[in-house]
Design an enzyme around this catalytic site. Structure first.
Site, PDB file in Angstrom:
ATOM      1  N   ASN A  68      -6.686  -9.556   9.103  1.00  0.00           N
ATOM      2  CA  ASN A  68      -6.471  -8.597   8.012  1.00  0.00           C
ATOM      3  C   ASN A  68      -5.048  -8.769   7.514  1.00  0.00           C
ATOM      4  O   ASN A  68      -4.135  -9.085   8.288  1.00  0.00           O
ATOM      5  CB  ASN A  68      -6.664  -7.167   8.536  1.00  0.00           C
TER       6      ASN A  68
ATOM      7  N   HIS B 136      -2.029  -6.632   5.820  1.00  0.00           N
ATOM      8  CA  HIS B 136      -1.661  -5.228   5.653  1.00  0.00           C
ATOM      9  C   HIS B 136      -0.260  -5.166   5.036  1.00  0.00           C
ATOM     10  O   HIS B 136       0.646  -5.869   5.512  1.00  0.00           O
ATOM     11  CB  HIS B 136      -1.692  -4.536   7.022  1.00  0.00           C
TER      12      HIS B 136
ATOM     13  N   SER C  95       2.019  -7.961   6.800  1.00  0.00           N
ATOM     14  CA  SER C  95       1.670  -8.528   8.108  1.00  0.00           C
ATOM     15  C   SER C  95       0.240  -9.028   8.100  1.00  0.00           C
ATOM     16  O   SER C  95      -0.634  -8.407   7.488  1.00  0.00           O
ATOM     17  CB  SER C  95       1.772  -7.449   9.200  1.00  0.00           C
TER      18      SER C  95
ATOM     19  N   ASP D 154      -5.399  -1.434  11.946  1.00  0.00           N
ATOM     20  CA  ASP D 154      -4.133  -2.137  11.674  1.00  0.00           C
ATOM     21  C   ASP D 154      -3.319  -2.315  12.952  1.00  0.00           C
ATOM     22  O   ASP D 154      -2.093  -2.341  12.917  1.00  0.00           O
ATOM     23  CB  ASP D 154      -3.301  -1.346  10.645  1.00  0.00           C
TER      24      ASP D 154
HETATM   25  C1  GRF Z   1      -2.885  -5.378  -1.139  1.00  0.00           C
HETATM   26  O1  GRF Z   1      -1.615  -4.767  -1.113  1.00  0.00           O
HETATM   27  C2  GRF Z   1      -3.339  -5.599   0.281  1.00  0.00           C
HETATM   28  O2  GRF Z   1      -2.288  -5.844   1.181  1.00  0.00           O
HETATM   29  C3  GRF Z   1      -3.957  -4.291   0.615  1.00  0.00           C
HETATM   30  O3  GRF Z   1      -4.711  -3.980  -0.544  1.00  0.00           O
HETATM   31  C4  GRF Z   1      -3.932  -4.383  -1.680  1.00  0.00           C
HETATM   32  C5  GRF Z   1      -4.845  -4.974  -2.726  1.00  0.00           C
HETATM   33  O4  GRF Z   1      -5.229  -6.237  -2.317  1.00  0.00           O
HETATM   34  N1  GRF Z   1      -4.757  -4.376   1.800  1.00  0.00           N
HETATM   35  P1  GRF Z   1      -6.084  -7.202  -3.290  1.00  0.00           P
HETATM   36  O5  GRF Z   1      -5.307  -7.341  -4.582  1.00  0.00           O
HETATM   37  O6  GRF Z   1      -7.428  -6.511  -3.535  1.00  0.00           O
HETATM   38  O7  GRF Z   1      -6.197  -8.484  -2.542  1.00  0.00           O
END
Ligand code: GRF
Length: 203
Positions: A106, A108, A135, A144
């Site tokens: 994942n 995060h 991370s 997480d």
């Molecule tokens: C990102 O900040 C990711 O780290 C978090 O969700 C946000 C959107 O991610 N988990 P994405 O643009 O859908 O990949």
């Protein structure tokens, strides 16, 4: 490496993986993009790139555990070697994660173990932190909380807001996630009996 990517929205991290794969930087095949949101933009991105998609609406399942079981049964049918949660906004049941230990990661948007959960940028600002970051960790039942693979750090500038912080962090997330998937595809990073190893050495 056969990779399934789970998303819930925009899919910018997915987009980064697709772009890196197309540039020949990632020895992976994205075999599926799955989402808990039928309207997730990232599903459109996957379709535009000829990648199989699966949208499973939680309303279609009687309860959380059954939903997670159904989702992972369908994802499993694509025989991925690695599952990447990228902007996937759902806490998964420990029972479905157990068989995937070491094969699900994942990304995060915080320097774990700080700020697990939501609103990480706002919380880092509220704490008066001077550094923030993203991370990549292996997913376990602890939200997480699984073993860290790598982090990417940015400074918090005076006047930063949650939005400016998120905007500055996002490209670093993309680079970090691509690097981690590359290391896993190359076998440089691996999970061995509950410990992350890099180049054969426990991290
Ligand atoms: C990102 O900040 C990711 O780290 C978090 O969700 C946000 C959107 O991610 N988990 P994405 O643009 O859908 O990949």
């Amino acid at each position: 490496l056969r990779v399934a990517v789970l998303i819930s929205g925009r899919g910018s991290n997915l987009g980064a993986l697709i772009a890196a794969q197309r540039r020949g930087e990632l020895p992976i095949e994205i075999v599926l993009v799955a989402s808990n949101k039928t309207a997730a933009e990232g599903l459109r991105l996957a379709e535009a790139n000829g990648i199989a998609t699966l949208a499973l609406d939680p309303a279609s399942q009687p309860d959380r555990a059954r939903y997670d079981a159904e989702l992972f049964a369908r994802v499993g049918a694509f025989a991925p070697d690695l599952i990447v949660l990228a902007g996937f906004m759902r806490v998964l049941d420990a029972a479905v994660l157990a068989p995937w230990a070491g094969r699900i990661i994942n990304i995060h948007p915080s320097l774990l173990p700080k700020y697990a959960g939501l609103h990480t940028h706002k919380r880092a600002l509220a704490a008066g932190d001077t550094v923030h970051g993203a991370s990549v960790h292996f997913v376990t039942a602890e939200l997480d909380g699984g073993p860290l693979l790598a982090c990417s750090e940015i400074t918090i500038e005076p006047g930063d807001s949650p939005d400016t912080l998120a905007q500055r962090l996002l490209p670093r997330e993309h680079a970090l996630l691509c690097r981690c998937v590359q290391w896993l595809a190359q076998g440089r990073a691996e999970w061995r009996d509950g410990t992350v190893h890099f180049d054969g050495v426990p991290l």
